[in-house]
Design an enzyme around this catalytic site. Sequence first.
Site, PDB file in Angstrom:
ATOM      1  N   CYS A 184       0.936  -0.886  -0.014  1.00 21.14           N
ATOM      2  CA  CYS A 184       0.101  -0.042   0.023  1.00 21.14           C
ATOM      3  C   CYS A 184       1.074   1.382  -0.163  1.00 21.14           C
ATOM      4  CB  CYS A 184      -1.180   0.004   1.206  1.00 21.14           C
ATOM      5  SG  CYS A 184      -2.092   1.319   0.866  1.00 21.14           S
TER       6      CYS A 184
ATOM      7  N   GLU B 159      -3.131   0.389  -6.358  1.00 25.76           N
ATOM      8  CA  GLU B 159      -2.357  -0.924  -6.490  1.00 25.76           C
ATOM      9  C   GLU B 159      -2.119  -0.195  -8.316  1.00 25.76           C
ATOM     10  OE1 GLU B 159       0.002  -1.739  -5.139  1.00 25.76           O
ATOM     11  OE2 GLU B 159      -0.664  -2.823  -3.774  1.00 25.76           O
TER      12      GLU B 159
END
Length: 246
Positions: free
Chosen positions: A2, A109
Amino acid sequence: MCGRFIITDTAEDLAAMFDVEHVGENIPEPSWNVKPTEQIPIVLESVKDGPVVRRLESARWSLVPSFSKQLTSGYPTFNARAEEAAEKASYKSSVASKRALIPAAGYYEWHTAGKTKTPYFVHSDDGLPLAFAGLYSWWRNPALPGDDPTRWVLTATVLTSDAQGGLAEIHDRTPVVLPEEWWDQWLDPHTIGDQGLVDAAVAASRPVAAGLRFYEVAPLAGAANGPELTEPVGRERVVGGSGEPR
């Protein structure tokens, strides 16, 4: 992993959502492009000569262990691998007693194919914020005198685990997203955390992760920050388808 996320709720919203009793100073404003080392809101519980207090505080997103000599690190610490967090010197003490929830309305992402990186936005299916399992640490700046109130810096990291389902097609890592029934247990400062607790948290996060949705978005420009960053450019998919302060 992340490396970018968004937080669209205000301090007031987060305090109500997480039953916070104390709101700290300078809680960051909503952002659609939060980057490592920036300030982020975190939820933690502390106890010192009295009852446990749930707090909303502002923390630097990249954990700095208390033994570090400097604020910056030679390796990234905005994420911590859940499967080894309790054994790593940088995170071990935080696993034991300094665990946090890191609110997020979703995260970005990137899928890498050759030299091409395609960004995706991942979010809950009901639009409610996610609660990342996090760790925090208080780092004392040795260059500042003991009576300087800015000598203590609150820092935090997001735990990640191996991705499953559709998310694994984008990246092999994903944040550990805790269900609400796990929030109290994760935050409880009286619970001495170990690898067993972290592993149980990861297991509890699997059903939440399976319900996440994601879609492709346009490339993120460095300083861009606004809701337009999360506008889809592809169809949406469901993941499950295919002395120290306290």
